[in-house]
Design a protein around this motif. Structure first.
Motif, PDB file in Angstrom:
ATOM      1  N   PHE A   1      59.960  54.727  51.302  1.00 30.81           N
ATOM      2  CA  PHE A   1      59.624  55.691  50.236  1.00 30.81           C
ATOM      3  C   PHE A   1      60.079  55.189  48.879  1.00 30.81           C
ATOM      4  O   PHE A   1      59.365  55.316  47.882  1.00 30.81           O
ATOM      5  CB  PHE A   1      60.266  57.076  50.461  1.00 30.81           C
ATOM      6  CG  PHE A   1      60.467  57.450  51.891  1.00 30.81           C
ATOM      7  CD1 PHE A   1      61.701  57.888  52.346  1.00 30.81           C
ATOM      8  CD2 PHE A   1      59.421  57.362  52.785  1.00 30.81           C
ATOM      9  CE1 PHE A   1      61.889  58.227  53.656  1.00 30.81           C
ATOM     10  CE2 PHE A   1      59.608  57.702  54.116  1.00 30.81           C
ATOM     11  CZ  PHE A   1      60.853  58.125  54.554  1.00 30.81           C
ATOM     12  N   SER A   2      61.295  54.649  48.844  1.00 27.62           N
ATOM     13  CA  SER A   2      61.835  54.168  47.578  1.00 27.62           C
ATOM     14  C   SER A   2      61.004  52.999  47.039  1.00 27.62           C
ATOM     15  O   SER A   2      60.689  52.946  45.849  1.00 27.62           O
ATOM     16  CB  SER A   2      63.294  53.732  47.780  1.00 27.62           C
ATOM     17  OG  SER A   2      63.797  53.127  46.620  1.00 27.62           O
ATOM     18  N   THR A   3      60.632  52.073  47.932  1.00 31.00           N
ATOM     19  CA  THR A   3      59.843  50.910  47.524  1.00 31.00           C
ATOM     20  C   THR A   3      58.465  51.326  47.013  1.00 31.00           C
ATOM     21  O   THR A   3      57.999  50.834  45.985  1.00 31.00           O
ATOM     22  CB  THR A   3      59.670  49.928  48.707  1.00 31.00           C
ATOM     23  OG1 THR A   3      60.966  49.597  49.215  1.00 31.00           O
ATOM     24  CG2 THR A   3      58.959  48.661  48.284  1.00 31.00           C
ATOM     25  N   TYR A   4      57.801  52.257  47.718  1.00 32.23           N
ATOM     26  CA  TYR A   4      56.472  52.721  47.311  1.00 32.23           C
ATOM     27  C   TYR A   4      56.537  53.452  45.975  1.00 32.23           C
ATOM     28  O   TYR A   4      55.676  53.272  45.110  1.00 32.23           O
ATOM     29  CB  TYR A   4      55.856  53.642  48.370  1.00 32.23           C
ATOM     30  CG  TYR A   4      55.753  53.015  49.742  1.00 32.23           C
ATOM     31  CD1 TYR A   4      55.601  51.638  49.903  1.00 32.23           C
ATOM     32  CD2 TYR A   4      55.814  53.800  50.892  1.00 32.23           C
ATOM     33  CE1 TYR A   4      55.521  51.059  51.155  1.00 32.23           C
ATOM     34  CE2 TYR A   4      55.737  53.229  52.151  1.00 32.23           C
ATOM     35  CZ  TYR A   4      55.596  51.861  52.287  1.00 32.23           C
ATOM     36  OH  TYR A   4      55.520  51.297  53.534  1.00 32.23           O
ATOM     37  N   ALA A   5      57.579  54.287  45.808  1.00 31.73           N
ATOM     38  CA  ALA A   5      57.735  55.028  44.547  1.00 31.73           C
ATOM     39  C   ALA A   5      57.980  54.063  43.389  1.00 31.73           C
ATOM     40  O   ALA A   5      57.479  54.264  42.280  1.00 31.73           O
ATOM     41  CB  ALA A   5      58.893  56.016  44.664  1.00 31.73           C
ATOM     42  N   THR A   6      58.735  52.985  43.652  1.00 30.31           N
ATOM     43  CA  THR A   6      59.023  51.977  42.618  1.00 30.31           C
ATOM     44  C   THR A   6      57.761  51.209  42.226  1.00 30.31           C
ATOM     45  O   THR A   6      57.478  51.020  41.039  1.00 30.31           O
ATOM     46  CB  THR A   6      60.088  50.978  43.128  1.00 30.31           C
ATOM     47  OG1 THR A   6      61.275  51.696  43.448  1.00 30.31           O
ATOM     48  CG2 THR A   6      60.400  49.930  42.072  1.00 30.31           C
ATOM     49  N   LYS A   7      56.994  50.761  43.228  1.00 26.23           N
ATOM     50  CA  LYS A   7      55.818  49.916  42.980  1.00 26.23           C
ATOM     51  C   LYS A   7      54.600  50.698  42.475  1.00 26.23           C
ATOM     52  O   LYS A   7      53.828  50.206  41.669  1.00 26.23           O
ATOM     53  CB  LYS A   7      55.423  49.174  44.270  1.00 26.23           C
ATOM     54  CG  LYS A   7      56.342  48.007  44.610  1.00 26.23           C
ATOM     55  CD  LYS A   7      55.991  47.404  45.952  1.00 26.23           C
ATOM     56  CE  LYS A   7      54.725  46.589  45.915  1.00 26.23           C
ATOM     57  NZ  LYS A   7      54.918  45.249  45.329  1.00 26.23           N
TER      58      LYS A   7
ATOM     59  N   PHE B   1      68.673  48.149  43.057  1.00 24.11           N
ATOM     60  CA  PHE B   1      69.165  49.490  42.711  1.00 24.11           C
ATOM     61  C   PHE B   1      70.576  49.745  43.232  1.00 24.11           C
ATOM     62  O   PHE B   1      71.182  50.776  42.953  1.00 24.11           O
ATOM     63  CB  PHE B   1      68.232  50.570  43.273  1.00 24.11           C
ATOM     64  CG  PHE B   1      66.851  50.570  42.674  1.00 24.11           C
ATOM     65  CD1 PHE B   1      66.619  50.084  41.392  1.00 24.11           C
ATOM     66  CD2 PHE B   1      65.770  51.083  43.385  1.00 24.11           C
ATOM     67  CE1 PHE B   1      65.346  50.089  40.840  1.00 24.11           C
ATOM     68  CE2 PHE B   1      64.490  51.100  42.834  1.00 24.11           C
ATOM     69  CZ  PHE B   1      64.286  50.601  41.561  1.00 24.11           C
ATOM     70  N   ALA B   2      71.082  48.840  44.093  1.00 18.33           N
ATOM     71  CA  ALA B   2      72.433  48.958  44.638  1.00 18.33           C
ATOM     72  C   ALA B   2      73.049  47.562  44.670  1.00 18.33           C
ATOM     73  O   ALA B   2      72.355  46.559  44.497  1.00 18.33           O
ATOM     74  CB  ALA B   2      72.385  49.571  46.041  1.00 18.33           C
TER      75      ALA B   2
ATOM     76  N   MET C   1      67.959  52.522  54.047  1.00 22.52           N
ATOM     77  CA  MET C   1      67.643  52.884  52.659  1.00 22.52           C
ATOM     78  C   MET C   1      68.598  52.188  51.694  1.00 22.52           C
ATOM     79  O   MET C   1      68.184  51.674  50.644  1.00 22.52           O
ATOM     80  CB  MET C   1      67.698  54.400  52.467  1.00 22.52           C
ATOM     81  CG  MET C   1      67.235  54.853  51.090  1.00 22.52           C
ATOM     82  SD  MET C   1      65.565  54.281  50.651  1.00 22.52           S
ATOM     83  CE  MET C   1      64.560  55.445  51.585  1.00 22.52           C
ATOM     84  N   LEU C   2      69.881  52.128  52.052  1.00 25.16           N
ATOM     85  CA  LEU C   2      70.854  51.449  51.196  1.00 25.16           C
ATOM     86  C   LEU C   2      70.543  49.947  51.136  1.00 25.16           C
ATOM     87  O   LEU C   2      70.646  49.314  50.080  1.00 25.16           O
ATOM     88  CB  LEU C   2      72.283  51.675  51.733  1.00 25.16           C
ATOM     89  CG  LEU C   2      73.445  51.175  50.870  1.00 25.16           C
ATOM     90  CD1 LEU C   2      73.358  51.710  49.446  1.00 25.16           C
ATOM     91  CD2 LEU C   2      74.778  51.555  51.499  1.00 25.16           C
ATOM     92  N   TYR C   3      70.131  49.395  52.267  1.00 25.14           N
ATOM     93  CA  TYR C   3      69.699  47.986  52.339  1.00 25.14           C
ATOM     94  C   TYR C   3      68.503  47.757  51.411  1.00 25.14           C
ATOM     95  O   TYR C   3      68.463  46.790  50.643  1.00 25.14           O
ATOM     96  CB  TYR C   3      69.339  47.655  53.790  1.00 25.14           C
ATOM     97  CG  TYR C   3      68.523  46.395  53.991  1.00 25.14           C
ATOM     98  CD1 TYR C   3      69.127  45.134  53.987  1.00 25.14           C
ATOM     99  CD2 TYR C   3      67.142  46.461  54.196  1.00 25.14           C
ATOM    100  CE1 TYR C   3      68.374  43.978  54.180  1.00 25.14           C
ATOM    101  CE2 TYR C   3      66.382  45.319  54.393  1.00 25.14           C
ATOM    102  CZ  TYR C   3      67.008  44.078  54.381  1.00 25.14           C
ATOM    103  OH  TYR C   3      66.263  42.943  54.573  1.00 25.14           O
ATOM    104  N   SER C   4      67.532  48.669  51.467  1.00 17.81           N
ATOM    105  CA  SER C   4      66.332  48.573  50.638  1.00 17.81           C
ATOM    106  C   SER C   4      66.671  48.704  49.150  1.00 17.81           C
ATOM    107  O   SER C   4      66.130  47.977  48.315  1.00 17.81           O
ATOM    108  CB  SER C   4      65.333  49.661  51.040  1.00 17.81           C
ATOM    109  OG  SER C   4      64.222  49.684  50.165  1.00 17.81           O
ATOM    110  N   LEU C   5      67.576  49.624  48.819  1.00 16.53           N
ATOM    111  CA  LEU C   5      68.005  49.807  47.423  1.00 16.53           C
ATOM    112  C   LEU C   5      68.633  48.518  46.890  1.00 16.53           C
ATOM    113  O   LEU C   5      68.416  48.131  45.736  1.00 16.53           O
ATOM    114  CB  LEU C   5      68.997  50.967  47.326  1.00 16.53           C
ATOM    115  CG  LEU C   5      68.410  52.371  47.491  1.00 16.53           C
ATOM    116  CD1 LEU C   5      69.514  53.403  47.682  1.00 16.53           C
ATOM    117  CD2 LEU C   5      67.539  52.748  46.296  1.00 16.53           C
TER     118      LEU C   5
END
Length: 483
Positions: free
Chosen positions: A78-84, A326-327, A317-321
């Motif tokens: 979700f985070s990746t899609y929202a970013t891109k 983002f992290a 999610m933390l890995y993806s951030l």
């Protein structure tokens, strides 16, 4: 891209794992306990209508997520899609929002396990069971992603078998083969039933149904570690939708036929109410001894499953951030087995600290739980927005929908319907407090919203990001065939 190495996860989840992870995530205390309060609030017909409506919305949401997850299967989707596809600030807020939600959920679940164990060990200190549960969940997630998938598969299977047995016993009770006198549809149309309390009551049950279906979006997280995301994600979405809808609708129908909506026993809504769980009551009515003990064991596995899924989702999610910048970069490191071990350790520490706060300072704990309450729905809103923009960008840049491995149904109605209904459910969380201007209650209930806005605004102002024009959206995707 899930390559093997020191900073990449591994694709080891099979279709059956992904199907059961998502199914298991949505069949838990929401069905086993809270379904009774839904019938009590809106009557049998109102509860069925709310669950069907929410089930349809979740289906559209899952097809939206499925289209993006098969096109670009990544952990922390979700985070990746929202970013891109929307705005980096939106992706930043979505990712941290979702991580926070599941990290707190792990703490809530291990606290709940202490309550459940009191059924068998009323005098043992609760913190011992919670600590054991946290260690167990940590170890399962620290092994391999396949170990996590297998654990979730078998726990979900226990829940599945329980629901099937319940439905068979329930139908036999309704027609009088078990439990004495047949009830047929007497209780379904008892007094004001099947619809009680009108539209406001049905809307309030939409909220209950929404919480019950939280977890289905885990399909998007698992896509990044699926062996064959193009085939397993669409298959899992189809299976999960029909199973969830079938089990919830049939279970509510059976409960409503056997227990009248006026029964005070239907008012329980948490794991501590296992003795008056609708499932326990129906089994007892059928004459099955030890029903409370059996259901307590099933609910224990459900809560353990939720904690296990929560640990997995928040770690990924933390890995993806970290991968998106983002992290901290250290959270993007993985073990030889492809486990983001530092992200797992960080999430476990947050879960442990939150749990300790429940013992040391109950007020802090209540605020943390309240702050995470609506974050799942915020994620749903984000999925709908990201898909809406992804498909429009895909067409605007000269692509044809026939190029997509999996296509969401009824675009653009699907994401728009999911977006509107999610907003309604968020707004309707505490209508009573809004009507009475109870600002403290409103603050606690809706705390997730200002938290999201603060995260979004912080990133927006600091990095001066803008909404990405459709023609500039990056539609490149990982080549998973090279793995």
């Amino acid at each position: 891209m899930a390559e093997q190495g020191g900073s990449q996860v591994k694709r080891a989840l099979k279709t059956r794992h992904i199907s059961m992870i998502s199914l298991g995530g949505s069949i838990g205390t929401g069905l086993f306990v809270a379904s009774g309060s839904a019938i009590s609030t809106a009557g049998p017909g109102g509860a069925l209508l709310a669950y069907v409506g929410m089930g349809v919305m979740v289906y559209f949401l899952m097809t939206s997520l499925g289209e993006m997850a098969t096109y670009m299967p990544v952990s922390g989707s979700f985070s990746t899609y929202a970013t891109k596809y929307v705005d980096p600030a939106f992706g930043f807020a979505m990712g941290w929002n979702y991580w926070f939600n599941w990290a707190i959920t792990v703490a809530v679940d291990i606290s709940t396990i202490a309550l459940i164990m009191k059924f068998w060990f009323p005098h043992a200190p609760g913190w011992i069971w919670s600590l054991l549960a946290l260690v167990l969940v940590f170890l399962v997630n620290a092994l391999t992603v396949k170990a996590f998938g297998e654990t979730e598969y078998w726990i979900a299977l226990i829940k599945l078998v329980t629901v099937i047995i319940f439905l068979v016993v329930g139908v036999l009770t309704i027609v009088g083969i078990m439990g004495g006198k047949a009830t047929y549809l007497e209780n379904f149309v008892y007094r004001k039933a099947p619809f009680v309390g009108g539209i406001p009551a049905i809307l309030s049950v939409f909220v209950v149904a929404g919480f019950s279906f939280q977890g289905t979006e885990l399909i998007g997280i698992t896509a990044g570690e699926s062996e064959t995301p193009e085939t397993s994600v669409p298959k899992a979405i189809s299976q999960v939708f029909w199973r969830i809808l079938l089990f919830y609708i049939l279970a509510i129908f059976v409960i409503a036929c056997i227990i009248p909506y006026t029964s005070p026993n239907l008012l329980g809504s948490s794991a501590r109410d296992v003795s008056i769980s609708p499932f326990t009551l129906v089994f007892r009515r059928a004459g099955l001894a030890g029903a409370a003990g059996v259901m307590n064991a099933v609910i224990l596995t459900s809560v353990l499953s939720s904690a296990n899924s929560g640990m997995y989702a928040s770690t990924r999610m933390l890995y993806s951030l970290s991968k998106q910048g983002f992290a901290a970069k250290i959270f993007g490191k993985t073990s030889k087995r492809g486990i983001p071990y530092l992200a797992l350790l960080g999430t476990t520490i947050v879960g442990l600290l939150t749990f300790i706060s429940s013992i040391m300072g109950p007020k802090i704990y209540i605020w943390l739980v309240a702050a995470s309450g609506l974050t799942g729905f915020v994620a749903w809103v984000g999925i709908a927005i990201a898909h809406w923009r992804f498909r429009r960008a895909f067409i605007k840049q000269g692509h044809d929908v026939s190029e997509l491995r999996y296509r969401a149904k009824w675009f653009p109605f699907g994401p728009l319907f999911a977006f509107v209904l999610s907003i309604i459910v968020i707004a309707g969380q505490d209508i009573h407090s809004i009507a009475n201007f109870d600002w403290q209650a409103i603050g606690i209930t809706y705390m997730a919203i200002p938290l999201f806005i603060v995260l979004y605004t912080y990133y927006k102002i600091r990095y001066k990001t803008k909404l990405i024009p459709l023609e500039e959206i990056d539609l490149s995707r990982p080549d998973i065939t090279k793995e």
